[in-house]
Design a protein around this motif. Structure first.
Motif, PDB file in Angstrom:
ATOM      1  N   VAL A 112      34.394  46.307  41.530  1.00  0.00           N
ATOM      2  CA  VAL A 112      34.519  45.119  42.383  1.00  0.00           C
ATOM      3  C   VAL A 112      34.776  45.599  43.804  1.00  0.00           C
ATOM      4  O   VAL A 112      35.864  46.103  44.120  1.00  0.00           O
ATOM      5  N   GLY A 113      33.772  45.461  44.648  1.00  0.00           N
ATOM      6  CA  GLY A 113      33.896  45.911  46.027  1.00  0.00           C
ATOM      7  C   GLY A 113      34.360  44.795  46.949  1.00  0.00           C
ATOM      8  O   GLY A 113      34.444  43.616  46.559  1.00  0.00           O
ATOM      9  N   PRO A 114      34.696  45.132  48.202  1.00  0.00           N
ATOM     10  CA  PRO A 114      35.083  44.115  49.180  1.00  0.00           C
ATOM     11  C   PRO A 114      34.030  43.019  49.274  1.00  0.00           C
ATOM     12  O   PRO A 114      32.824  43.291  49.317  1.00  0.00           O
ATOM     13  N   GLY A 115      34.480  41.772  49.253  1.00  0.00           N
ATOM     14  CA  GLY A 115      33.576  40.629  49.292  1.00  0.00           C
ATOM     15  C   GLY A 115      33.083  40.189  47.939  1.00  0.00           C
ATOM     16  O   GLY A 115      32.372  39.178  47.831  1.00  0.00           O
ATOM     17  N   GLU A 116      33.454  40.910  46.878  1.00  0.00           N
ATOM     18  CA  GLU A 116      33.054  40.547  45.516  1.00  0.00           C
ATOM     19  C   GLU A 116      34.252  40.015  44.752  1.00  0.00           C
ATOM     20  O   GLU A 116      35.393  40.188  45.155  1.00  0.00           O
ATOM     21  N   ARG A 117      33.985  39.347  43.627  1.00  0.00           N
ATOM     22  CA  ARG A 117      35.055  38.787  42.801  1.00  0.00           C
ATOM     23  C   ARG A 117      34.886  39.254  41.361  1.00  0.00           C
ATOM     24  O   ARG A 117      33.778  39.457  40.875  1.00  0.00           O
ATOM     25  N   LEU A 118      36.014  39.400  40.690  1.00  0.00           N
ATOM     26  CA  LEU A 118      36.006  39.727  39.272  1.00  0.00           C
ATOM     27  C   LEU A 118      35.793  38.460  38.471  1.00  0.00           C
ATOM     28  O   LEU A 118      36.466  37.453  38.683  1.00  0.00           O
ATOM     29  N   PRO A 126      39.526  42.019  26.128  1.00  0.00           N
ATOM     30  CA  PRO A 126      40.746  41.212  25.954  1.00  0.00           C
ATOM     31  C   PRO A 126      41.934  41.684  26.780  1.00  0.00           C
ATOM     32  O   PRO A 126      42.786  40.882  27.159  1.00  0.00           O
ATOM     33  N   GLU A 127      42.016  42.987  27.052  1.00  0.00           N
ATOM     34  CA  GLU A 127      43.117  43.518  27.855  1.00  0.00           C
ATOM     35  C   GLU A 127      42.529  44.438  28.919  1.00  0.00           C
ATOM     36  O   GLU A 127      41.705  45.304  28.608  1.00  0.00           O
ATOM     37  N   LEU A 128      42.978  44.250  30.144  1.00  0.00           N
ATOM     38  CA  LEU A 128      42.337  44.915  31.273  1.00  0.00           C
ATOM     39  C   LEU A 128      43.299  45.831  32.013  1.00  0.00           C
ATOM     40  O   LEU A 128      44.506  45.574  32.084  1.00  0.00           O
ATOM     41  N   VAL A 129      42.737  46.881  32.584  1.00  0.00           N
ATOM     42  CA  VAL A 129      43.431  47.724  33.551  1.00  0.00           C
ATOM     43  C   VAL A 129      42.671  47.610  34.858  1.00  0.00           C
ATOM     44  O   VAL A 129      41.453  47.826  34.900  1.00  0.00           O
ATOM     45  N   VAL A 130      43.393  47.255  35.922  1.00  0.00           N
ATOM     46  CA  VAL A 130      42.777  47.081  37.241  1.00  0.00           C
ATOM     47  C   VAL A 130      43.452  48.043  38.206  1.00  0.00           C
ATOM     48  O   VAL A 130      44.683  48.057  38.328  1.00  0.00           O
ATOM     49  N   LYS A 131      42.654  48.844  38.898  1.00  0.00           N
ATOM     50  CA  LYS A 131      43.219  49.819  39.829  1.00  0.00           C
ATOM     51  C   LYS A 131      42.217  50.106  40.938  1.00  0.00           C
ATOM     52  O   LYS A 131      41.015  49.845  40.798  1.00  0.00           O
ATOM     53  N   ARG A 147      43.632  37.075  32.636  1.00  0.00           N
ATOM     54  CA  ARG A 147      42.453  37.288  33.468  1.00  0.00           C
ATOM     55  C   ARG A 147      42.686  36.829  34.900  1.00  0.00           C
ATOM     56  O   ARG A 147      42.165  37.428  35.845  1.00  0.00           O
ATOM     57  N   ALA A 148      43.476  35.780  35.066  1.00  0.00           N
ATOM     58  CA  ALA A 148      43.761  35.319  36.428  1.00  0.00           C
ATOM     59  C   ALA A 148      44.559  36.377  37.180  1.00  0.00           C
ATOM     60  O   ALA A 148      44.329  36.624  38.368  1.00  0.00           O
ATOM     61  N   ALA A 149      45.501  37.010  36.488  1.00  0.00           N
ATOM     62  CA  ALA A 149      46.296  38.058  37.120  1.00  0.00           C
ATOM     63  C   ALA A 149      45.422  39.262  37.464  1.00  0.00           C
ATOM     64  O   ALA A 149      45.589  39.889  38.522  1.00  0.00           O
ATOM     65  N   ALA A 150      44.497  39.586  36.578  1.00  0.00           N
ATOM     66  CA  ALA A 150      43.586  40.704  36.844  1.00  0.00           C
ATOM     67  C   ALA A 150      42.717  40.410  38.062  1.00  0.00           C
ATOM     68  O   ALA A 150      42.534  41.267  38.938  1.00  0.00           O
ATOM     69  N   ALA A 151      42.188  39.174  38.120  1.00  0.00           N
ATOM     70  CA  ALA A 151      41.352  38.799  39.256  1.00  0.00           C
ATOM     71  C   ALA A 151      42.149  38.786  40.550  1.00  0.00           C
ATOM     72  O   ALA A 151      41.658  39.208  41.606  1.00  0.00           O
ATOM     73  N   ALA A 152      43.400  38.339  40.465  1.00  0.00           N
ATOM     74  CA  ALA A 152      44.237  38.299  41.657  1.00  0.00           C
ATOM     75  C   ALA A 152      44.520  39.708  42.171  1.00  0.00           C
ATOM     76  O   ALA A 152      44.534  39.947  43.392  1.00  0.00           O
ATOM     77  N   HIS A 153      44.749  40.644  41.253  1.00  0.00           N
ATOM     78  CA  HIS A 153      45.015  42.011  41.689  1.00  0.00           C
ATOM     79  C   HIS A 153      43.748  42.628  42.293  1.00  0.00           C
ATOM     80  O   HIS A 153      43.818  43.332  43.314  1.00  0.00           O
TER      81      HIS A 153
END
Length: 281
Positions: A112-118, A126-131, A147-153
């Motif tokens: 997910v690059g700048p200007g893009e959304r997850l 079902p379970e995500l790691v976002v970094k 998923r909302a928390a992942a998208a927010a991060h």
């Protein structure tokens, strides 16, 4: 009398490098005049070293451009290990995308690059790691089933101009654990079972020496075969975890400043020193 080869063990200010002592002692035993040197110290005369071994430069993640500019400058004055093209590519984890395209079995990853959304379609796990793609350890990393928390991060990272990577959290991390295979001087040296960094207390366990399985060794060799500078690598650490079907998958290929887990194999410091000695003639 010929002076012993001078070697810089390249670190960062206040780095908690627990391997430096063993490495420097092994370098001395190989007849190398080695010393720890901070990479961004303006007083260092890099031309006085026969080689500079990049080790615990862990503060580069917030100053990657500055770090790479230093690496290019130092490489013009001494032999830098690992070489500049490796550092340029390996300090941004988008290298995993290139390895996957080359056929390396990599943990599934959405970018997910700048200007893009997850969205759910790009990360259907079902379970995500976002970094962020430029990071070390678990810095700025979250593990969540929300998923909302992942998208927010991811939004937080991309709003800062960073690229986010999103991966499934694999159950094997909490079971068998990650296996880090360390290569020195082009050959397999030793391996370690690494405890999970993102687990709760019940899922944690200590790092320990491990004998890798044949399929893990084969995958690690395949990973390194995809590196154009394979024959120029002083060290490499290949971090694997088993996927749902048991296949070893690459989490990270550490070629810049990895812990080499020297304390888990009695011969590892000497192998590192011998490899450096061979490079310095």
């Amino acid at each position: 009398m010929t002076a012993p080869p001078a070697v810089a063990y390249v670190t960062s200010k206040d780095a908690p490098d627990q391997e430096a002592g063993a490495a420097l002692a092994a370098f001395a035993a190989q007849g190398l005049a080695a010393e720890a040197v901070v990479w961004d110290d303006p007083a260092v005369a890099w031309e006085r070293f026969d080689a500079a071994v990049v080790r615990s430069t862990w503060d580069y993640t917030g100053r990657r451009a500055e770090f790479l500019a230093w690496a290019r400058r130092a490489a013009g004055l001494t032999r830098l290990c690992n070489p500049v093209p490796v550092l340029e590519r390996n300090t941004d984890k988008t290298y995993l995308r290139e390895l996957a395209r080359a056929g390396v079995p990599v943990v599934p990853t959405a970018w997910v690059g700048p200007g893009e959304r997850l969205d759910g379609g790009t990360a259907p796990w079902p379970e995500l790691v976002v970094k962020p793609t430029v990071s070390s350890g678990a810095r700025d990393t979250v593990r969540t089933t929300d998923r909302a928390a992942a998208a927010a991060h991811a939004d937080l990272l991309t709003a800062a101009g960073r690229t986010a990577m999103v991966q499934p959290y694999l159950p094997a991390v909490d079971g068998e654990g990650e296996t880090s295979l360390v290569f020195i001087g082009g050959a397999f040296s030793h391996a370690v079972r690494r405890g999970p960094m993102l687990s709760g207390p019940a899922g944690r366990f200590a790092d320990e020496a491990r004998r890798p399985d044949a399929d893990q060794l084969a995958v690690a060799e395949g990973v390194l075969a995809a590196v154009p500078e394979r024959t120029e690598l002083l060290y490499a650490r290949v971090d694997l975890v088993r996927g749902p079907d048991g296949t070893p998958l690459l989490i990270e290929l550490e070629l810049t400043e990895p812990r080499l887990f020297l304390q888990y194999d009695a011969g590892a410091p000497a192998r590192l020193a011998a490899a450096v000695r061979a490079l310095t003639g």
